[in-house]
Scaffold this motif. Sequence first.
Motif, PDB file in Angstrom:
ATOM      1  N   ALA A 123      -8.122 -36.049  72.236  1.00  0.00           N
ATOM      2  CA  ALA A 123      -7.294 -36.628  71.165  1.00  0.00           C
ATOM      3  C   ALA A 123      -5.809 -36.326  71.348  1.00  0.00           C
ATOM      4  O   ALA A 123      -5.090 -36.050  70.382  1.00  0.00           O
ATOM      5  CB  ALA A 123      -7.771 -36.137  69.796  1.00  0.00           C
ATOM      6  N   GLY A 124      -5.348 -36.361  72.607  1.00  0.00           N
ATOM      7  CA  GLY A 124      -3.937 -36.123  72.858  1.00  0.00           C
ATOM      8  C   GLY A 124      -3.501 -34.686  72.674  1.00  0.00           C
ATOM      9  O   GLY A 124      -2.304 -34.406  72.586  1.00  0.00           O
ATOM     10  N   ARG A 125      -4.459 -33.772  72.630  1.00  0.00           N
ATOM     11  CA  ARG A 125      -4.174 -32.338  72.425  1.00  0.00           C
ATOM     12  C   ARG A 125      -3.249 -32.125  71.222  1.00  0.00           C
ATOM     13  O   ARG A 125      -2.068 -31.781  71.369  1.00  0.00           O
ATOM     14  CB  ARG A 125      -3.555 -31.711  73.687  1.00  0.00           C
ATOM     15  N   PRO A 126      -3.769 -32.313  70.010  1.00  0.00           N
ATOM     16  CA  PRO A 126      -2.949 -32.139  68.807  1.00  0.00           C
ATOM     17  C   PRO A 126      -2.496 -30.692  68.648  1.00  0.00           C
ATOM     18  O   PRO A 126      -3.021 -29.781  69.299  1.00  0.00           O
ATOM     19  CB  PRO A 126      -3.898 -32.547  67.676  1.00  0.00           C
ATOM     20  N   SER A 127      -1.552 -30.465  67.769  1.00  0.00           N
ATOM     21  CA  SER A 127      -1.084 -29.104  67.502  1.00  0.00           C
ATOM     22  C   SER A 127      -2.172 -28.297  66.804  1.00  0.00           C
ATOM     23  O   SER A 127      -3.114 -28.849  66.223  1.00  0.00           O
ATOM     24  CB  SER A 127       0.166 -29.146  66.617  1.00  0.00           C
ATOM     25  N   ASP A 128      -2.041 -26.974  66.858  1.00  0.00           N
ATOM     26  CA  ASP A 128      -3.000 -26.117  66.162  1.00  0.00           C
ATOM     27  C   ASP A 128      -3.005 -26.409  64.665  1.00  0.00           C
ATOM     28  O   ASP A 128      -4.055 -26.394  64.018  1.00  0.00           O
ATOM     29  CB  ASP A 128      -2.651 -24.637  66.390  1.00  0.00           C
ATOM     30  N   GLU A 129      -1.824 -26.683  64.119  1.00  0.00           N
ATOM     31  CA  GLU A 129      -1.718 -26.975  62.692  1.00  0.00           C
ATOM     32  C   GLU A 129      -2.463 -28.255  62.331  1.00  0.00           C
ATOM     33  O   GLU A 129      -3.128 -28.344  61.287  1.00  0.00           O
ATOM     34  CB  GLU A 129      -0.240 -27.095  62.281  1.00  0.00           C
ATOM     35  N   GLU A 130      -2.369 -29.251  63.216  1.00  0.00           N
ATOM     36  CA  GLU A 130      -3.072 -30.505  62.971  1.00  0.00           C
ATOM     37  C   GLU A 130      -4.582 -30.302  63.033  1.00  0.00           C
ATOM     38  O   GLU A 130      -5.341 -30.861  62.246  1.00  0.00           O
ATOM     39  CB  GLU A 130      -2.627 -31.543  64.008  1.00  0.00           C
ATOM     40  N   CYS A 131      -5.021 -29.471  63.971  1.00  0.00           N
ATOM     41  CA  CYS A 131      -6.450 -29.164  64.071  1.00  0.00           C
ATOM     42  C   CYS A 131      -6.948 -28.511  62.780  1.00  0.00           C
ATOM     43  O   CYS A 131      -8.010 -28.878  62.257  1.00  0.00           O
ATOM     44  CB  CYS A 131      -6.693 -28.249  65.271  1.00  0.00           C
ATOM     45  N   HIS A 132      -6.185 -27.562  62.256  1.00  0.00           N
ATOM     46  CA  HIS A 132      -6.567 -26.904  60.998  1.00  0.00           C
ATOM     47  C   HIS A 132      -6.640 -27.926  59.864  1.00  0.00           C
ATOM     48  O   HIS A 132      -7.562 -27.885  59.034  1.00  0.00           O
ATOM     49  CB  HIS A 132      -5.554 -25.805  60.651  1.00  0.00           C
ATOM     50  N   ARG A 133      -5.668 -28.831  59.811  1.00  0.00           N
ATOM     51  CA  ARG A 133      -5.653 -29.828  58.738  1.00  0.00           C
ATOM     52  C   ARG A 133      -6.907 -30.698  58.777  1.00  0.00           C
ATOM     53  O   ARG A 133      -7.552 -30.944  57.743  1.00  0.00           O
ATOM     54  CB  ARG A 133      -4.401 -30.710  58.864  1.00  0.00           C
ATOM     55  N   ILE A 134      -7.263 -31.171  59.961  1.00  0.00           N
ATOM     56  CA  ILE A 134      -8.421 -32.056  60.084  1.00  0.00           C
ATOM     57  C   ILE A 134      -9.717 -31.309  59.758  1.00  0.00           C
ATOM     58  O   ILE A 134     -10.614 -31.843  59.099  1.00  0.00           O
ATOM     59  CB  ILE A 134      -8.481 -32.666  61.494  1.00  0.00           C
ATOM     60  N   CYS A 135      -9.808 -30.060  60.190  1.00  0.00           N
ATOM     61  CA  CYS A 135     -11.006 -29.268  59.864  1.00  0.00           C
ATOM     62  C   CYS A 135     -11.161 -29.101  58.357  1.00  0.00           C
ATOM     63  O   CYS A 135     -12.270 -29.250  57.810  1.00  0.00           O
ATOM     64  CB  CYS A 135     -10.939 -27.896  60.549  1.00  0.00           C
ATOM     65  N   GLU A 136     -10.073 -28.786  57.683  1.00  0.00           N
ATOM     66  CA  GLU A 136     -10.121 -28.640  56.226  1.00  0.00           C
ATOM     67  C   GLU A 136     -10.511 -29.946  55.560  1.00  0.00           C
ATOM     68  O   GLU A 136     -11.308 -29.961  54.602  1.00  0.00           O
ATOM     69  CB  GLU A 136      -8.749 -28.165  55.708  1.00  0.00           C
ATOM     70  N   LEU A 137      -9.973 -31.056  56.045  1.00  0.00           N
ATOM     71  CA  LEU A 137     -10.297 -32.365  55.486  1.00  0.00           C
ATOM     72  C   LEU A 137     -11.787 -32.657  55.592  1.00  0.00           C
ATOM     73  O   LEU A 137     -12.427 -33.084  54.619  1.00  0.00           O
ATOM     74  CB  LEU A 137      -9.496 -33.437  56.228  1.00  0.00           C
ATOM     75  N   LEU A 138     -12.362 -32.396  56.755  1.00  0.00           N
ATOM     76  CA  LEU A 138     -13.783 -32.687  56.959  1.00  0.00           C
ATOM     77  C   LEU A 138     -14.673 -31.780  56.115  1.00  0.00           C
ATOM     78  O   LEU A 138     -15.692 -32.223  55.575  1.00  0.00           O
ATOM     79  CB  LEU A 138     -14.135 -32.543  58.435  1.00  0.00           C
ATOM     80  N   MET A 139     -14.294 -30.517  55.981  1.00  0.00           N
ATOM     81  CA  MET A 139     -15.107 -29.614  55.156  1.00  0.00           C
ATOM     82  C   MET A 139     -15.062 -29.993  53.688  1.00  0.00           C
ATOM     83  O   MET A 139     -16.037 -29.815  52.957  1.00  0.00           O
ATOM     84  CB  MET A 139     -14.656 -28.167  55.372  1.00  0.00           C
TER      85      MET A 139
END
Length: 400
Positions: A123-139
């Motif tokens: 996924a274009g190697r997103p930032s760590d912050e973006e990864c955290h955001r998406i994980c929170e969204l899915l949970m």
Amino acid sequence: MTCPLELVRDRGGSIGLFVLDGLGGLPHPDGGKTELEAANTPQLDALAKISSLGRIQLLPPGITPGSGPGHMSLFGHDPMQLEFGRGLLEALGSDYPLATGEIAARGNFCSIDEKGLVSDRRAGRPSDEECHRICELLMQQISLDGVQVRLLAGKQHRFTWVITGDALGAAVNDNDPQVTGREPLPLKGRGASSERTALLATEWIRRAREVLATEQVANGVLLRGFSSRPDVPTFEQLYNLRSGAIAIYPMYRGVAKLVGMDSLDAGNDLKEQAESLSRAVSDGYDFLFVHHKDTDTAGHSGDFDAKVAAIETFDAALPSFLEAGLDVVAITGDHSTPTSMAQHSWHPVPLLVHSRRVLPVEGVPFTERGCIYGDIGTIRGQELMPLLLAHADRLDKFGA
């Protein structure tokens, strides 16, 4: 384990194992040199002149090791006899203990095109912050009846998927096709409990695709390395070593924790790792594992120049690591990742061992081809730890 327990002493010198992830390479199709041969490495060159050199065959010839099996081989275990997946290592590396009844898988956020094909596995190697955001969204958006799913955000595109519930099994295939231009693979389980896990994961992925439909890049999920937690002897039990890991990425902290190493603060770069190493040696650690990821990242990207640069960056930092005062220094890789292949390969990895008990061979460089002629020869991964213990004067004689 190739070292009889009764030979292991509870005293001796300190050992540092430096793993340049994916170190081994193959000749560039134009220049004819490997990445290690092409790199300008004055510090490694100088150390090689006063060190023993050789190669490590991490798994039986022809079998390509994953990162987990590669490290377990270096740590003295036979990976072919251990059943666990990368999910376990990612969970442990994220400080999640993974209890009985829980299954973990390594997750990638990915990009999926309008045809349903994977266009970017990371996924274009997103930032760590973006990864955290998406994980929170899915949970927040997804729940499954009868089980609980947690996401442990990692670096860039990486996360750990953990499912807790009754009657779950880990014998589930990966849905990651490992290449672009293909659909994610259907998940299937071997046996009733693993099939239950596969069905639940499939439903979770379906819902995740719905939630991520409006994302610009990270609109899909790939899961691999489903695993429960096996019982593995610790470094203290096997080698009488107080051991610590200085690894930036969770997966490598995880494999170290699996064998009982303490996870030490690694900071964010080689400079901070060197500072952590010095503190750990002063604190009395007997064995320190230091992990450098950038060589492997460049290898997977197929970027020859970037891998050369990653090797040169480690070379420049080497004096600061040596200043820690370790009695034994070993430098190697957990597998080869040639940029010409852009993936792991089965080729043996170079090995350098430095101590006051070495037998250097004049004119042999620390490269893939040079190490063929070193005094160590080619050894199995499980034979590394006894060799390092011997160099640290931590083994008694065998027999009368």
